[in-house]
Motif scaffolding. Sequence first.
Motif, mmCIF file in Angstrom:
data_model
loop_
_atom_site.group_PDB
_atom_site.id
_atom_site.type_symbol
_atom_site.label_atom_id
_atom_site.label_comp_id
_atom_site.label_asym_id
_atom_site.label_seq_id
_atom_site.Cartn_x
_atom_site.Cartn_y
_atom_site.Cartn_z
ATOM 1 N N ASN A 67 32.977 44.358 37.765
ATOM 2 C CA ASN A 67 32.373 45.083 36.553
ATOM 3 C C ASN A 67 33.002 44.460 35.305
ATOM 4 O OD1 ASN A 67 31.003 47.167 37.738
ATOM 5 N ND2 ASN A 67 32.380 48.209 38.663
ATOM 6 N N CYS A 68 33.992 43.472 35.368
ATOM 7 C CA CYS A 68 34.495 42.972 34.059
ATOM 8 C C CYS A 68 33.326 42.362 33.305
ATOM 9 C CB CYS A 68 35.439 41.931 34.489
ATOM 10 S SG CYS A 68 36.240 41.297 32.940
ATOM 11 N N THR A 69 33.393 42.524 31.882
ATOM 12 C CA THR A 69 32.426 41.748 30.979
ATOM 13 C C THR A 69 32.662 40.328 30.798
ATOM 14 O OG1 THR A 69 33.460 42.899 29.185
ATOM 15 C CG2 THR A 69 31.558 43.658 30.033
ATOM 16 N N HIS A 70 33.833 40.011 30.838
ATOM 17 C CA HIS A 70 34.329 38.604 30.828
ATOM 18 C C HIS A 70 35.153 38.154 32.001
ATOM 19 C CE1 HIS A 70 33.644 40.080 26.700
ATOM 20 N NE2 HIS A 70 33.347 38.577 26.517
ATOM 21 N N PRO A 71 34.533 38.310 33.361
ATOM 22 C CA PRO A 71 35.433 37.488 34.171
ATOM 23 C C PRO A 71 35.665 36.193 34.320
ATOM 24 C CG PRO A 71 33.101 38.125 34.822
ATOM 25 C CD PRO A 71 33.169 38.502 33.520
ATOM 26 N N PRO A 76 39.497 39.640 37.019
ATOM 27 C CA PRO A 76 39.184 40.555 35.892
ATOM 28 C C PRO A 76 39.948 39.991 34.582
ATOM 29 C CG PRO A 76 40.643 41.607 37.309
ATOM 30 C CD PRO A 76 40.235 40.448 38.029
ATOM 31 N N CYS A 77 39.372 40.373 33.544
ATOM 32 C CA CYS A 77 40.055 39.766 32.060
ATOM 33 C C CYS A 77 41.187 40.694 31.731
ATOM 34 C CB CYS A 77 39.008 39.717 31.032
ATOM 35 S SG CYS A 77 38.470 41.224 30.421
ATOM 36 N N ASN A 78 40.952 42.124 32.297
ATOM 37 C CA ASN A 78 42.058 42.871 31.689
ATOM 38 C C ASN A 78 42.058 43.318 30.300
ATOM 39 O OD1 ASN A 78 43.267 43.869 34.287
ATOM 40 N ND2 ASN A 78 44.120 41.883 34.645
ATOM 41 N N GLN A 79 40.901 42.882 29.577
ATOM 42 C CA GLN A 79 40.979 42.790 28.094
ATOM 43 C C GLN A 79 39.942 43.764 27.851
ATOM 44 O OE1 GLN A 79 43.518 41.817 26.176
ATOM 45 N NE2 GLN A 79 44.243 40.868 28.071
ATOM 46 N N CYS A 80 38.667 43.489 28.456
ATOM 47 C CA CYS A 80 37.385 44.362 28.069
ATOM 48 C C CYS A 80 37.509 45.685 28.416
ATOM 49 C CB CYS A 80 36.262 43.848 28.738
ATOM 50 S SG CYS A 80 36.305 43.925 30.590
ATOM 51 N N ASP A 81 36.602 46.485 27.750
ATOM 52 C CA ASP A 81 36.641 47.956 27.934
ATOM 53 C C ASP A 81 36.634 48.460 29.182
ATOM 54 O OD1 ASP A 81 36.846 48.458 25.313
ATOM 55 O OD2 ASP A 81 35.047 49.072 24.913
ATOM 56 N N MET A 82 35.719 47.742 30.212
ATOM 57 C CA MET A 82 35.696 48.227 31.489
ATOM 58 C C MET A 82 36.953 48.007 32.212
ATOM 59 S SD MET A 82 32.811 49.564 32.513
ATOM 60 C CE MET A 82 33.694 49.971 33.954
ATOM 61 N N CYS A 83 37.838 46.914 32.267
ATOM 62 C CA CYS A 83 38.946 46.573 32.630
ATOM 63 C C CYS A 83 39.767 47.590 32.225
ATOM 64 C CB CYS A 83 39.437 45.129 32.307
ATOM 65 S SG CYS A 83 38.650 43.709 33.139
ATOM 66 N N LYS A 84 39.933 47.991 30.969
ATOM 67 C CA LYS A 84 41.030 48.895 30.657
ATOM 68 C C LYS A 84 40.682 50.263 31.130
ATOM 69 C CE LYS A 84 42.434 46.618 26.312
ATOM 70 N NZ LYS A 84 42.116 46.524 24.807
#
Length: 499
Positions: A67-71, A76-84
């Motif tokens: 679901n990450c917007t910047h995988p 996962p990037c753990n920075q985008c809203d989804m990740c957070k």
Amino acid sequence: MTEAREYQSLYRKWRPQRFADVVHQEYTVRTLQNAILSHQIAHAYLLAGPRGVGKTSIARIFAKAINCTHPQQGEPCNQCDMCKKITRGNALDVIEIDGASNRGIDQIRQLREEVNFVPAEARYKVYIIDEVHMLTNEAFNALLKTLEEPPKHVVFLFATTEPHKVPLTILSRCQAFELKLLPPERIEKRLKEICEAEQINASPKVLMAISYRARGALRDAIVMLEQLASYKGATRIEEQDLYEIMGLASEETVTGFLKALLMRQGRTALEIIADLADRGKDLELFVDELIEQTRDWIIHALDGQPMPVETRLETLIGLSTQLLALKRELGRAWEKRILLEMKALELTHSALEQGAPAPATPHEPEAKASKGRAVKRTPVGREGVLKDPVPPDRWAQVLEEVKRDRRSTVHALLLDAQLVELPDTVRIEYDPQHSFHKESLEKHRKYLEEVIARAYGPRRVEIAFASATESPARRKSKSAEVREKAELLKKAFDGEILE
Ligand SMILES: [Zn+2]
């Protein structure tokens, strides 16, 4: 929105947030990452494995990665809203269900209603169902209907410690992974990293000891480390602290006890138990440690390595079987200490061969004639009769049945009693200073009545104090009492008769 700043446990803080941070589950991680990279995401995955090895952590990372917007390379990037949001546990489309909770069934019902709606904000709607084997049949059926025709945008991640309990109809629709217990070296390495980052001052020996004690569950290791760290503050944590704070017995104690069993030194074994009990050690944990140590010795023996004590492989296997049986009994027993003492004496006095369980009755030479005068605190099992002569084998039958039913506690309590047989009553007497025994046996009254009825026919069962004239109550120190009990049991097993 302001978030309450709450204390974050070490375990949560160090929970892996990327596949690369997951320890020791390389195969699972690589396969999942490849699926993401090649856009071949299955509808359902099953993560099976023991507790504390990373099942739900992997499920969450997977939910983030898809679901990450910047995988990045399947991570996962753990920075985008989804990740957070997913990390915080408040993403609308990542739903976690605890299969073991009562809410499970309602949640599955709700799942069936909602599953067909497109995700609110994410690419995939992800359902993480922990301990999926615990779901009710009704919930499984509901789930199955969804799995038969899964909507495109839905991914299920099931986690379970008991995959054999998951219905085949569900299993067959999942891509399954088996997660492994971590070897101590991997746990130790991770603990070192945590200690360095958190400025926890722990000796290398303590980290190694925790790594072994955690038995493959990284989560347990981190929780142990945290307990020790919070207890010791900035002071260096030493191996001794692990034993003290975690209620564990030291390795010497464990091997000393096993050697006592193997060398048939019942007294030494009882002294060790008394010492552990006095120091408030957890006897169940102690038995766990005994089992682990025996297993290590068996592996040594299989490898042809010298044994720390002269014994045979068969004997060790027998011991191991007995200890495992003891562990099951201990879990249910109210008086763990007596049970452990009983078992220790049984093991030091009975043949430990071929993995066979101990004989149903301890070797029991025919009771010799009592020396005439009324005997105090004579083990009833050996003498049979004290006041009212009746054939001794009825009581022997009671003891035998108790033993066969594996009611070790009842057995131990009966051995410490005096038996008085009256025409319509079987009276079990305790010295007034053993009020604890009496109360304890009362708890097993129903069972006792049944067994006695089988041996004697209908009888009243009395559990009473022996009259004071016969049993002058005198206070005894705890250790004196243990010694006395040891003596008594030892003689009972040797078939000797007390003065
Ligand atoms: Zn992201």
